[in-house]
Design a protein around this motif. Structure first.
Motif: not given
Length: 146
Positions: A23-28
């Motif tokens: 999720a963090a990678r996707g948000r970034a």
């Protein structure tokens, strides 16, 4: 780009930790894509919701995207200042504001939707088409989103 130290091995195998990292990678990735269009993440969320729901009461809009009313005011002020939404008294209840998207806002939300889709394509690039379909189905089921 600095690398983060690896998490302890007992953590790295937890689905919750892996989902959080994904999720963090996707948000970034999405945030970077939206920034190229001149929008921040919450601005895109609100603008897309107005495109879907509008005209919509400001309070209902905040509830639909789970954004605190104080934060919603700031986001709407920014979107209105950029000519992306209009805010006017709701004809059904003049005590409330109704939010509508402008033509300029529709064009921007379309570009941002395409940018977000490309970013998500990058996120899911390691998966085959069939794996993407299964993965999205599984995410939908475990997230409780229908």
């Amino acid at each position: 780009m600095p690398t983060t130290p690896p998490a302890p091995s007992a953590i790295r195998t937890l689905p919750s930790w892996l989902l959080g990292r994904a999720a963090a990678r996707g948000r970034a990735l999405v945030a970077d894509a939206l920034a190229q269009e001149g929008l921040k993440m919450w601005h895109h969320v609100v603008l897309a919701a107005v495109a879907d729901l509008g005209p919509v009461a400001q309070a209902e809009l905040g509830r639909s995207v789970l954004l605190d009313p104080k934060d919603m005011v700031g986001v709407l002020n920014d979107l209105q200042a950029d000519g992306l939404v209009d805010r006017a008294p709701d004809p059904k209840d003049r005590r409330k504001n109704a939010i509508t998207i402008t033509a300029k806002g529709r064009r921007l939300v379309a570009r941002c939707t395409e940018a977000a889709e490309r970013a998500n394509g990058t996120l899911l690039a390691p998966l085959s088409d069939a794996e993407r379909t299964r993965f999205l189905d599984m995410l939908t089921r475990i997230s409780g989103v229908s």
